[in-house]
Design a protein around this motif. Structure first.
Motif: not given
Length: 342
Positions: A84-89, A95-98, A129-133
């Motif tokens: 991923c280039v950005r990740v959140s959980a 969520i993985c942005l790749r 940016r990346a986020r998960v509720s």
């Protein structure tokens, strides 16, 4: 040969031997340090627990999703196949942005509790940016885009939000009802980025820019409406108890002078600059109710995750070496706990 010369030769020999020994010890330890940063291949699960995840910036595992123990974040790490280039959980969802297949476009990939891919969506732009509720139901991303006529081909930002339960996708916030200072507002230069969700999966905070101003905004998913809260608050991150926002504030209101990590008390409006005085261009992540974490670049594609107390006290300290984009897998705070009215 005089006694003085013999003593001098002995001293020099001893010092040389010590130096060689220290170099040998350091050389022997270096692979261990590299191995700790490289980690052990394995599955990274996203079920709630005392772990942190991040994106590796180590040479041998760059961009891979990694997990570390919350009580030993600088220690051994598990390295997933996922890049991923950005990740959140949060809440068992990641969520993985790749980069997509062919390495020409990017995509947002939803990860399940076992860390496997559940859904992939193409992204029109470069991930930022990346986020998960907290519940794991909502995921969001921000991308840089070009081609908007109003800004002469310069970069703009665009937010996407996916409801993983219903499958509903919000591809932009620019067509929502916006109010600035409680008055309806329309403009073609609206830009949004850095969403952070409230625990109820209805409300969120984000940054909006328009007409040279950057606002903290409060959004309502049920009414598709957005209102401004205050200026000079960027990349907000809501605390686990829902009472504070960590954010980056432009120094003296000028982004060209750098950023200062700060915390906004939502009930009283008080802003507390944090002890991190370096310019941090990141969306901080809360690892508990007292601490925020963030990435700091150090050249060569490397970065480290640092932490700092959220009350302005103490000093920053390194949390996860050779990593960025941190997130905690600790369970959510009880949603019935007290928090400011939305």
């Amino acid at each position: 040969m005089s006694a003085r010369i013999r003593i001098l030769i002995a001293v020099v020999g001893f010092v040389s031997l010590v130096a060689i020994s220290l170099v040998a010890i350091g050389s022997a330890a270096e692979p261990t340090r590299r191995a700790a940063h490289a980690g052990t291949p394995g599955a990274v699960t996203l079920d709630p627990g005392p772990r942190l995840i991040a994106r590796s910036t180590a040479r041998d595992t760059r961009d891979h999703l990694v997990a570390v123990a919350a009580n030993d974040p600088g220690g051994p790490r598990t390295v997933a196949d996922t890049s991923c280039v950005r990740v959140s959980a949060a809440g068992g969802t990641g969520i993985c942005l790749r980069l997509g297949e062919g390495l020409r476009t990017f995509e947002a990939v939803v990860l399940g509790p076992d860390g496997t891919e559940q859904r992939a969506l193409p992204l029109v732009g470069v991930p930022n940016r990346a986020r998960v509720s907290p519940s794991g139901r909502l995921v969001t991303w921000t991308v840089f885009v070009t081609g908007d006529s109003y800004n002469g081909g310069r970069f703009a930002t665009r937010v996407g939000i996916l409801d993983t339960g219903s499958g509903d996708l919000i591809s932009t916030l620019e067509d929502w009802a916006v109010s600035v200072d409680n008055r309806p507002y329309r403009a073609e230069d609206l830009n949004f980025w850095g969403v952070t969700f409230a625990p109820d999966d209805r409300y969120f905070y984000a940054t909006m820019s328009t007409a040279g101003h950057r606002y903290l905004v409060h959004g309502d998913l049920s009414t598709r409406s957005i209102r401004t809260v205050r200026e000079n608050v960027e990349c907000p991150s809501l605390s686990p108890d829902g009472t504070r926002l960590a954010f980056k504030a432009a120094v003296a209101g000028d982004p060209n002078r750098g950023w200062r990590l700060s915390v906004l008390d939502l009930a009283g409006g008080r802003v507390t600059p944090l002890a991190e005085t370096r310019s941090v261009d990141d969306q901080a992540a809360w690892i508990d109710d007292r601490t925020v974490a963030y990435g700091v670049r150090r050249g060569g594609g490397h970065a480290d995750v640092w932490q700092v107390p959220a009350d302005g006290s103490g000093a920053p300290s390194k949390l996860i070496p050779d990593a960025d984009s941190p997130a905690t897998l600790a369970g959510p705070v009880d949603p019935s706990s007290d928090r400011p009215a939305t």
